[in-house]
Design a protein around this motif. Structure first.
Motif, PDB file in Angstrom:
ATOM      1  N   VAL A  86       0.849  -1.194   0.000  1.00 25.19           N
ATOM      2  CA  VAL A  86       0.000   0.000   0.000  1.00 25.19           C
ATOM      3  C   VAL A  86       0.882   1.241   0.000  1.00 25.19           C
ATOM      4  O   VAL A  86       1.804   1.366   0.820  1.00 25.19           O
ATOM      5  N   MET A  87       0.605   2.148  -0.927  1.00 29.64           N
ATOM      6  CA  MET A  87       1.355   3.398  -1.027  1.00 29.64           C
ATOM      7  C   MET A  87       0.448   4.555  -0.629  1.00 29.64           C
ATOM      8  O   MET A  87      -0.559   4.810  -1.286  1.00 29.64           O
ATOM      9  N   ASP A  88       0.815   5.234   0.438  1.00 28.40           N
ATOM     10  CA  ASP A  88       0.118   6.447   0.866  1.00 28.40           C
ATOM     11  C   ASP A  88       0.992   7.630   0.491  1.00 28.40           C
ATOM     12  O   ASP A  88       2.078   7.830   1.079  1.00 28.40           O
ATOM     13  N   ILE A  89       0.536   8.409  -0.483  1.00 24.40           N
ATOM     14  CA  ILE A  89       1.344   9.474  -1.062  1.00 24.40           C
ATOM     15  C   ILE A  89       0.826  10.814  -0.568  1.00 24.40           C
ATOM     16  O   ILE A  89      -0.352  11.153  -0.749  1.00 24.40           O
ATOM     17  N   THR A  90       1.693  11.548   0.113  1.00 23.62           N
ATOM     18  CA  THR A  90       1.375  12.904   0.550  1.00 23.62           C
ATOM     19  C   THR A  90       2.522  13.814   0.106  1.00 23.62           C
ATOM     20  O   THR A  90       3.455  13.373  -0.561  1.00 23.62           O
ATOM     21  N   ASP A  91       2.441  15.101   0.471  1.00 22.25           N
ATOM     22  CA  ASP A  91       3.488  16.037   0.040  1.00 22.25           C
ATOM     23  C   ASP A  91       4.858  15.592   0.531  1.00 22.25           C
ATOM     24  O   ASP A  91       5.065  15.392   1.741  1.00 22.25           O
ATOM     25  N   ASN A  92       5.781  15.390  -0.409  1.00 21.41           N
ATOM     26  CA  ASN A  92       7.183  15.082  -0.111  1.00 21.41           C
ATOM     27  C   ASN A  92       7.395  13.749   0.594  1.00 21.41           C
ATOM     28  O   ASN A  92       8.489  13.487   1.106  1.00 21.41           O
ATOM     29  N   ILE A  94       2.566  -2.897   4.423  1.00 21.42           N
ATOM     30  CA  ILE A  94       1.959  -4.181   4.093  1.00 21.42           C
ATOM     31  C   ILE A  94       1.590  -4.869   5.390  1.00 21.42           C
ATOM     32  O   ILE A  94       2.310  -4.778   6.392  1.00 21.42           O
ATOM     33  N   THR A  95       0.444  -5.532   5.383  1.00 25.58           N
ATOM     34  CA  THR A  95      -0.030  -6.257   6.558  1.00 25.58           C
ATOM     35  C   THR A  95      -0.447  -7.654   6.122  1.00 25.58           C
ATOM     36  O   THR A  95      -1.182  -7.825   5.137  1.00 25.58           O
ATOM     37  N   SER A  96       0.024  -8.657   6.858  1.00 26.51           N
ATOM     38  CA  SER A  96      -0.327 -10.042   6.550  1.00 26.51           C
ATOM     39  C   SER A  96      -0.452 -10.816   7.852  1.00 26.51           C
ATOM     40  O   SER A  96      -0.275 -10.257   8.943  1.00 26.51           O
ATOM     41  N   ARG A 129      -3.867   7.187  -2.196  1.00 26.96           N
ATOM     42  CA  ARG A 129      -3.660   5.905  -1.503  1.00 26.96           C
ATOM     43  C   ARG A 129      -3.985   4.799  -2.494  1.00 26.96           C
ATOM     44  O   ARG A 129      -5.107   4.722  -3.001  1.00 26.96           O
ATOM     45  N   ILE A 130      -3.022   3.960  -2.783  1.00 27.95           N
ATOM     46  CA  ILE A 130      -3.173   2.979  -3.849  1.00 27.95           C
ATOM     47  C   ILE A 130      -2.364   1.730  -3.506  1.00 27.95           C
ATOM     48  O   ILE A 130      -1.354   1.812  -2.794  1.00 27.95           O
ATOM     49  N   GLY A 131      -2.824   0.572  -3.970  1.00 25.27           N
ATOM     50  CA  GLY A 131      -2.141  -0.682  -3.656  1.00 25.27           C
ATOM     51  C   GLY A 131      -1.756  -1.455  -4.907  1.00 25.27           C
ATOM     52  O   GLY A 131      -2.456  -1.395  -5.928  1.00 25.27           O
ATOM     53  N   PHE A 132      -0.628  -2.183  -4.814  1.00 25.21           N
ATOM     54  CA  PHE A 132      -0.127  -2.942  -5.954  1.00 25.21           C
ATOM     55  C   PHE A 132       0.415  -4.298  -5.517  1.00 25.21           C
ATOM     56  O   PHE A 132       0.815  -4.488  -4.358  1.00 25.21           O
ATOM     57  N   ILE A 178       0.987  -0.825 -14.620  1.00 26.66           N
ATOM     58  CA  ILE A 178       0.619  -1.827 -13.613  1.00 26.66           C
ATOM     59  C   ILE A 178      -0.786  -1.521 -13.099  1.00 26.66           C
ATOM     60  O   ILE A 178      -1.077  -0.367 -12.717  1.00 26.66           O
ATOM     61  N   LEU A 179      -1.637  -2.535 -13.102  1.00 32.63           N
ATOM     62  CA  LEU A 179      -3.000  -2.358 -12.584  1.00 32.63           C
ATOM     63  C   LEU A 179      -2.965  -2.412 -11.059  1.00 32.63           C
ATOM     64  O   LEU A 179      -2.291  -3.266 -10.462  1.00 32.63           O
ATOM     65  N   PRO A 180      -3.708  -1.534 -10.389  1.00 29.67           N
ATOM     66  CA  PRO A 180      -3.715  -1.538  -8.920  1.00 29.67           C
ATOM     67  C   PRO A 180      -4.618  -2.637  -8.367  1.00 29.67           C
ATOM     68  O   PRO A 180      -5.423  -3.240  -9.087  1.00 29.67           O
TER      69      PRO A 180
END
Length: 371
Positions: free
Chosen positions: A285-291, A297-299, A318-321, A362-364
């Motif tokens: 999981v990518m959480d993208i904010t300023d800078n 990842i949780t399992s 916020r996007i996952g791959f 890449i598809l999310p």
């Protein structure tokens, strides 16, 4: 037939053509390597009826002839012989002796008739497309991981080669990701568009030496593609059919653009992958904010998160791959920094350079039901 050649030359030739020996077949003759010394050269050939490879080796022909020998046996024997000259002699009853004078080694085996072997068919050739050995190896390495690994859709088991004037575009996809490479050729060529089996490209990339100053000549016909380099010829059938129409996937729209150090991102995803066992479909999981980008990842094993500095344009995201898909692309990109483009958390993500010499799509993964 009687030939004399060095172990190193014979082993190199056997290893090259051995890529075209089928793993399983009902035709015993296809399990063989053909040794043809009926002309001026010693030629080795293997053919699985989809891909055929022929190479010429150095050696002395004392008595011309031709014989087919079990490929596995020949490979194992030659590999374990001392570094010395090898004498291969075939008699009228197809009994074949392999003799290494150093150590007084002598093997006998019953060969098969060379007349029964399925030779590579002669194919008339037009103007060759010239590409450096290094460039071809790189093209394959940078795209082949995106082909499908099963035959559920034949088109996805190959790569599209599209030649337009002095540009070669190679595309591979498996339904979840897409890899594109564009390179400039030294000459202009007629437009061509063919689908080359992934197996063929894999084998060619393994046996092409990869010199930057030596070329591979590629010939394309209606049904076949031919690669010629050094003393080796690879002939393969093309995949018949129309490749996928991909225009709808190519968009210049984005709401978020991230510039990030490639190695930092790769290493972080690599570490996160430790939390997911093979077959586990847990996303990164990518959480993208300023800078900043936070990767997590949780399992059932546990969890991991890490922050990396970035330069961001546009909105937070916020996007996952699938972590493997991202790592496969990052692994073959040479740039120190990369640009990632995203429209939203359900649309394909683009990794590409300004010139679009490479594009990885890449598809999310849907994070709605993520626990």
């Amino acid at each position: 037939m009687k030939i004399i050649c060095s172990k190193s030359d014979l082993l190199k030739g056997v290893n090259i053509v051995g890529k075209a020996v089928p793993v399983r077949t009902t035709m015993a003759i296809l399990e063989c390597i053909l040794i043809d010394a009926s002309g001026d050269n010693i030629k080795l050939t293997a053919n699985d009826m989809e891909i055929g490879i022929e190479t010429t080796i150095e050696g002395e022909i004392s008595e011309p002839g031709i014989v087919a020998i079990d490929a596995k046996f020949l490979s194992e024997v030659v590999r374990k012989l001392p570094d010395s000259d090898i004498i291969i002699t075939t008699y009228d009853n197809l009994k074949t002796s392999i003799v290494c004078e150093e150590g007084n080694l002598h093997f006998d085996i019953v060969g098969k008739s060379g007349e029964d072997f399925s030779n590579i068919p002669f194919i008339s050739r037009n103007e060759p497309i010239e590409i450096s050995q290094f460039a071809l190896k790189e093209l394959v390495k940078q795209t082949i991981f995106s082909i499908a690994d099963n035959d559920s859709n034949k088109m996805m088991t190959g790569e599209l080669f599209e030649i337009s004037e002095d540009n070669l575009k190679v595309i591979a996809l498996d339904g979840h990701r897409l890899s594109i490479r564009n390179i400039k050729l030294n000459n202009n060529y007629e437009y061509k568009k063919v689908i080359v089996p992934g197996k063929t490209l894999n084998e060619v990339s393994k046996i092409v030496p990869g010199f930057a100053d030596e070329n591979v000549s590629i010939y394309i016909t209606d049904n076949n593609i031919i690669f010629e380099f050094d003393e080796t010829v690879v002939v393969s059938r093309l995949i018949d059919g129309e490749f996928f129409k991909l225009d709808h996937m190519f968009s210049t729209d984005y709401k978020t653009k991230v510039k990030i150090n490639k190695k930092l991102l790769y290493d972080s995803i690599d570490r996160a992958s430790l939390m997911a066992k093979e077959g586990d479909k847990k996303p990164i999981v990518m959480d993208i904010t300023d800078n900043n980008i936070n990767l997590s990842i949780t399992s059932f094993i546990g969890s991991m998160n890490e922050d990396i500095d970035i330069t961001k344009e546009g909105v937070d995201m916020r996007i996952g791959f699938n972590p493997k898909f991202f790592m496969d692309a990052l692994k073959v990109i040479d740039d120190e920094e990369i640009d990632i483009y995203m429209l939203d958390n359900k649309a394909p993500c683009y990794i590409k350079d300004a010139e679009e010499s490479y594009i990885y799509i890449i598809l999310p993964i849907n994070l709605t039901n993520l626990n």
